[in-house]
Design a protein around this motif. Structure first.
Motif, PDB file in Angstrom:
ATOM      1  N   GLY A  36     -31.194  13.243  -0.702  1.00 37.09           N
ATOM      2  CA  GLY A  36     -32.556  12.752  -0.875  1.00 37.09           C
ATOM      3  C   GLY A  36     -33.059  12.107   0.412  1.00 37.09           C
ATOM      4  O   GLY A  36     -34.196  12.325   0.843  1.00 37.09           O
ATOM      5  N   LEU A  37     -32.204  11.315   1.037  1.00 34.69           N
ATOM      6  CA  LEU A  37     -32.545  10.700   2.321  1.00 34.69           C
ATOM      7  C   LEU A  37     -32.742  11.765   3.391  1.00 34.69           C
ATOM      8  O   LEU A  37     -33.656  11.664   4.218  1.00 34.69           O
ATOM      9  N   LEU A  38     -31.917  12.792   3.361  1.00 33.74           N
ATOM     10  CA  LEU A  38     -32.040  13.899   4.317  1.00 33.74           C
ATOM     11  C   LEU A  38     -33.392  14.591   4.171  1.00 33.74           C
ATOM     12  O   LEU A  38     -34.087  14.838   5.161  1.00 33.74           O
ATOM     13  N   VAL A  39     -33.801  14.873   2.938  1.00 35.86           N
ATOM     14  CA  VAL A  39     -35.092  15.528   2.696  1.00 35.86           C
ATOM     15  C   VAL A  39     -36.236  14.626   3.152  1.00 35.86           C
ATOM     16  O   VAL A  39     -37.189  15.089   3.790  1.00 35.86           O
ATOM     17  N   GLN A  40     -36.134  13.339   2.856  1.00 32.76           N
ATOM     18  CA  GLN A  40     -37.174  12.401   3.277  1.00 32.76           C
ATOM     19  C   GLN A  40     -37.297  12.386   4.802  1.00 32.76           C
ATOM     20  O   GLN A  40     -38.405  12.454   5.341  1.00 32.76           O
ATOM     21  N   GLN A  41     -36.183  12.312   5.492  1.00 32.37           N
ATOM     22  CA  GLN A  41     -36.217  12.264   6.952  1.00 32.37           C
ATOM     23  C   GLN A  41     -36.693  13.583   7.559  1.00 32.37           C
ATOM     24  O   GLN A  41     -37.355  13.589   8.595  1.00 32.37           O
TER      25      GLN A  41
ATOM     26  N   ASN B  39     -35.560   9.822  13.232  1.00 28.66           N
ATOM     27  CA  ASN B  39     -35.405  10.849  12.206  1.00 28.66           C
ATOM     28  C   ASN B  39     -34.107  11.623  12.393  1.00 28.66           C
ATOM     29  O   ASN B  39     -33.380  11.865  11.422  1.00 28.66           O
ATOM     30  N   VAL B  40     -33.814  11.989  13.624  1.00 26.86           N
ATOM     31  CA  VAL B  40     -32.582  12.736  13.900  1.00 26.86           C
ATOM     32  C   VAL B  40     -31.363  11.891  13.535  1.00 26.86           C
ATOM     33  O   VAL B  40     -30.443  12.368  12.850  1.00 26.86           O
ATOM     34  N   ALA B  41     -31.353  10.634  13.985  1.00 25.40           N
ATOM     35  CA  ALA B  41     -30.216   9.753  13.684  1.00 25.40           C
ATOM     36  C   ALA B  41     -30.031   9.578  12.182  1.00 25.40           C
ATOM     37  O   ALA B  41     -28.906   9.661  11.669  1.00 25.40           O
ATOM     38  N   MET B  42     -31.126   9.380  11.460  1.00 24.11           N
ATOM     39  CA  MET B  42     -31.016   9.159  10.019  1.00 24.11           C
ATOM     40  C   MET B  42     -30.651  10.435   9.262  1.00 24.11           C
ATOM     41  O   MET B  42     -29.985  10.368   8.231  1.00 24.11           O
ATOM     42  N   MET B  43     -31.058  11.577   9.791  1.00 21.12           N
ATOM     43  CA  MET B  43     -30.664  12.839   9.150  1.00 21.12           C
ATOM     44  C   MET B  43     -29.159  13.063   9.291  1.00 21.12           C
ATOM     45  O   MET B  43     -28.494  13.455   8.321  1.00 21.12           O
TER      46      MET B  43
END
Length: 81
Positions: free
Chosen positions: A52-57, A38-42
């Motif tokens: 949108g990806l940030l909110v999802q993660q 989650n941290v890496a993807m944020m």
């Protein structure tokens, strides 16, 4: 840097899913892999301006923290008596 974050997040997410799916004594460590993913993807989402990806993660991070707590890997607070 962004490519490394993307692959790190993807692979850690897969490791987390695999660990939880094994339903074994090491399954609970899948939540740690999910949290790291989650941290890496944020950070990746911020780097590519995909909110949108940030909110999802961020939402998935909440479920990862809950999983850590329920697995006994997140310190429980003691209430003073």
């Amino acid at each position: 840097m962004l490519t490394s974050l993307e692959w790190t997040g993807s692979l850690l997410g897969l490791v987390g899913a695999y660990l939880l799916a094994t339903h074994s004594r090491v399954s609970r460590y899948g939540w740690i892999a999910f949290l790291a993913a989650n941290v890496a993807m944020m950070v990746f989402a911020l780097g590519i301006d995909r909110y949108g990806l940030l909110v999802q993660q961020a939402g998935f991070m909440g479920t990862s923290l809950l999983g850590l707590h329920r697995a006994g890997l997140w310190p429980r607070r003691r209430i003073a008596e």
